[in-house]
Write a protein that holds these residues in place. Structure first.
Motif, mmCIF file in Angstrom:
data_model
loop_
_atom_site.group_PDB
_atom_site.id
_atom_site.type_symbol
_atom_site.label_atom_id
_atom_site.label_comp_id
_atom_site.label_asym_id
_atom_site.label_seq_id
_atom_site.Cartn_x
_atom_site.Cartn_y
_atom_site.Cartn_z
ATOM 1 N N PRO A 199 -2.003 -1.032 -17.540
ATOM 2 C CA PRO A 199 -0.786 -1.821 -17.738
ATOM 3 C C PRO A 199 0.464 -0.992 -17.979
ATOM 4 O O PRO A 199 1.575 -1.474 -17.763
ATOM 5 C CB PRO A 199 -1.118 -2.697 -18.955
ATOM 6 N N LEU A 255 -7.889 -1.219 -15.582
ATOM 7 C CA LEU A 255 -6.518 -1.706 -15.491
ATOM 8 C C LEU A 255 -5.596 -0.754 -16.254
ATOM 9 O O LEU A 255 -5.960 -0.240 -17.321
ATOM 10 C CB LEU A 255 -6.419 -3.118 -16.058
ATOM 11 N N THR A 285 -3.980 -3.734 -8.866
ATOM 12 C CA THR A 285 -2.800 -4.596 -9.030
ATOM 13 C C THR A 285 -2.798 -5.739 -8.026
ATOM 14 O O THR A 285 -2.364 -6.846 -8.341
ATOM 15 C CB THR A 285 -1.512 -3.751 -8.875
ATOM 16 N N TYR A 286 -3.295 -5.465 -6.825
ATOM 17 C CA TYR A 286 -3.310 -6.470 -5.762
ATOM 18 C C TYR A 286 -4.752 -6.698 -5.317
ATOM 19 O O TYR A 286 -5.333 -5.884 -4.600
ATOM 20 C CB TYR A 286 -2.463 -6.006 -4.571
ATOM 21 N N ASN A 325 -5.809 -0.310 -4.468
ATOM 22 C CA ASN A 325 -5.121 -1.602 -4.544
ATOM 23 C C ASN A 325 -3.977 -1.573 -5.560
ATOM 24 O O ASN A 325 -3.725 -2.560 -6.239
ATOM 25 C CB ASN A 325 -6.104 -2.717 -4.878
ATOM 26 N N GLN A 326 -3.247 -0.454 -5.605
ATOM 27 C CA GLN A 326 -2.110 -0.342 -6.516
ATOM 28 C C GLN A 326 -0.811 -0.821 -5.891
ATOM 29 O O GLN A 326 -0.057 -1.577 -6.501
ATOM 30 C CB GLN A 326 -1.921 1.102 -6.985
ATOM 31 N N GLN A 361 5.985 -3.492 -11.319
ATOM 32 C CA GLN A 361 5.068 -4.190 -10.441
ATOM 33 C C GLN A 361 4.461 -5.368 -11.207
ATOM 34 O O GLN A 361 4.493 -5.397 -12.447
ATOM 35 C CB GLN A 361 3.961 -3.253 -9.965
ATOM 36 N N MET A 409 -1.228 -9.792 -19.598
ATOM 37 C CA MET A 409 -2.355 -9.889 -18.676
ATOM 38 C C MET A 409 -3.377 -10.932 -19.080
ATOM 39 O O MET A 409 -4.361 -11.133 -18.376
ATOM 40 C CB MET A 409 -3.018 -8.515 -18.539
ATOM 41 N N HIS A 443 -6.483 0.731 -11.120
ATOM 42 C CA HIS A 443 -5.244 0.018 -10.777
ATOM 43 C C HIS A 443 -5.572 -1.451 -10.518
ATOM 44 O O HIS A 443 -5.415 -2.272 -11.392
ATOM 45 C CB HIS A 443 -4.467 0.642 -9.618
ATOM 46 N N TYR A 478 1.804 -7.602 -13.132
ATOM 47 C CA TYR A 478 0.600 -7.321 -13.902
ATOM 48 C C TYR A 478 -0.587 -8.051 -13.286
ATOM 49 O O TYR A 478 -0.482 -9.228 -12.915
ATOM 50 C CB TYR A 478 0.769 -7.789 -15.350
ATOM 51 N N PRO A 479 -1.746 -7.405 -13.175
ATOM 52 C CA PRO A 479 -2.948 -8.118 -12.734
ATOM 53 C C PRO A 479 -3.307 -9.231 -13.722
ATOM 54 O O PRO A 479 -2.995 -9.153 -14.913
ATOM 55 C CB PRO A 479 -4.028 -7.030 -12.723
ATOM 56 N N GLU A 481 2.360 -0.912 -14.679
ATOM 57 C CA GLU A 481 3.159 -2.106 -14.386
ATOM 58 C C GLU A 481 4.405 -2.153 -15.271
ATOM 59 O O GLU A 481 5.495 -2.531 -14.816
ATOM 60 C CB GLU A 481 2.325 -3.369 -14.576
#
Length: 412
Positions: free
Chosen positions: A286, A284, A265-266, A242-243, A294, A336, A263, A296-297, A289
């Motif tokens: 960071p 995570l 991210t999504y 999910n990056q 991209q 985040m 990752h 940040y989660p 990102e």
């Protein structure tokens, strides 16, 4: 497993670390995730934490131990960096410049590092690896995971695993990083190679297996084959997922009981619920990102949902060429939504959880005496003063790491 970021562990030592203004034990309570002690001391016996408590109540058994008086400084467990790619050749600075000019990140850039790594000698790869290890150690990282994944032939993946194993026992086989050019027309044949001869060659040096389950890399079905083969050889499971966009990586990791999925991210609500109901750690990264622009989660929402979070550097030449765990802490707070305490926990105890370790990332009796003395009165300074070299001393198994600090600490 020791996971030390040294090729040979130092001789275990006895030591009394005292004068600690703020001690982060990570023995969490309902209102203090960091298990804070004030005006504290740590007694180390044979490289293991024997006692923690008030400096005024040091046990008589400490009378003969050498003393390190840190004069009111904060002490935290050594950082546990549970996701790195440190064995590689070449340089991708031009790719970074292009991204900063607006070109989006894609997994295909990995192939340029593969070509450079294949062309490098063992001596060249080892020299760079040792420099990076010294760099991260000086910034407080005492346990590190290192992945293969830049060789993508049987011989090259075996040698990357072998070189990584000189530095740490937390070695991960990542033959399923991307499909190399010579298999561009037959990805399934490459998966056969990864799950067969390549895994057999690399596994003796490894504790883990990983797969990049992502568009442009490996499909969920291909990833499942790789993980199943690794599990059959006794390796623990990790997943990149999910990056680059929504996908099935997180749920695959949870379904397989992977130690971590990295990752994230999504994520959708189903991914978050699956993680919160499992013992799979979401690692995570960071630095990625930061370096790829991209999004940040939302770590705040993840933490509040009950997801176990780790922070790691993902140090690699393409998407996150930094070895700084203090930077990861600062980014997790600023971008985040974590509190400083939560971010420090995630960079220490969270990383240990991602490696299924209970002997590092904490400072309690029975744990390894891996600790960091900060040039600061509180761990909050890691986020409050980003970019400032705050690591004053690093101890591995109670032994001071040469070059590990700025001022060298204060011994008496």
């Amino acid at each position: 497993m020791t996971g030390d970021v040294v090729s040979a562990a130092p001789e275990p030592a006895d030591l009394l670390v005292t004068g600690i203004g703020e001690l982060t034990t990570n023995v969490s309570t309902s209102d203090d995730v960091c298990g804070t002690m004030r005006d504290a001391a740590v007694l180390i016996r044979a490289g293991i934490v024997a006692w923690t408590g008030p400096a005024a109540e040091v046990p008589d058994a400490a009378a003969e131990a050498p003393v390190l008086d840190v004069d009111g400084a904060a002490v935290i467990p050594g950082f546990v960096d549970s996701h790195t790619h440190l064995v590689f050749g070449g340089d991708r600075s031009a790719e970074f410049v292009a991204r900063m000019a607006g070109r989006p990140y894609a997994a295909g850039g990995i192939r340029s590092t593969v070509a450079a790594t294949r062309g490098a000698t063992d001596a060249e790869l080892r020299a760079r690896l040792r420099l990076l290890i010294a760099e991260l150690r000086a910034q407080g990282t005492t346990t590190v995971e290192i992945k293969t994944g830049y060789g993508l032939t049987v011989a090259d993946e075996e040698r990357l695993a072998r070189l990584a194993r000189e530095m740490t026992e937390e070695v991960t086989f990542l033959g399923a990083h991307v499909v190399p050019p010579e298999f561009a027309d037959d990805a399934n044949a490459y998966v056969d190679l990864v799950a067969g001869p390549m895994l057999a060659a690399a596994a003796p040096h490894c504790r883990w297996i990983d797969v990049f389950c992502e568009r442009g890399a490996f499909t969920p079905a291909q990833a499942e084959r790789v993980l199943a083969a690794g599990a059959a050889r006794g390796l623990g499971l990790r997943v990149h997922g999910n990056q680059l966009g929504p996908g099935e990586g997180v749920r695959l990791a949870v379904a397989r009981g992977a130690a971590s999925v990295d990752h994230g991210t999504y994520l959708d609500d189903g991914d978050i619920a699956a993680l919160a109901g499992s013992d799979t750690v979401l690692t995570l990264l960071p630095g990625v990102e930061f370096s790829t622009r991209q999004p940040y989660p939302d770590a705040r929402a993840l933490w509040d949902a009950g997801v176990t979070i780790a922070l790691a550097s993902d140090c690699n030449p393409g998407s996150s060429f930094t070895s700084s765990m203090p930077l990861m802490v600062a980014l997790a707070v600023r971008e985040m939504g974590l509190t400083p305490d939560e971010a420090v926990w995630a960079a220490t105890a969270g990383g240990a959880a991602a490696l299924r370790r209970d002997d590092v990332g904490v400072l309690r009796p029975g744990a390894r005496a891996d600790l960091v003395v900060l040039r600061a009165p509180t761990r909050t300074y890691l986020a409050y003063r980003p970019g400032v070299p705050l690591v004053d001393d690093v101890l591995l198994g109670g032994v001071r790491v040469d070059g590990g600090g700025v001022s060298g600490g204060r011994r008496t």
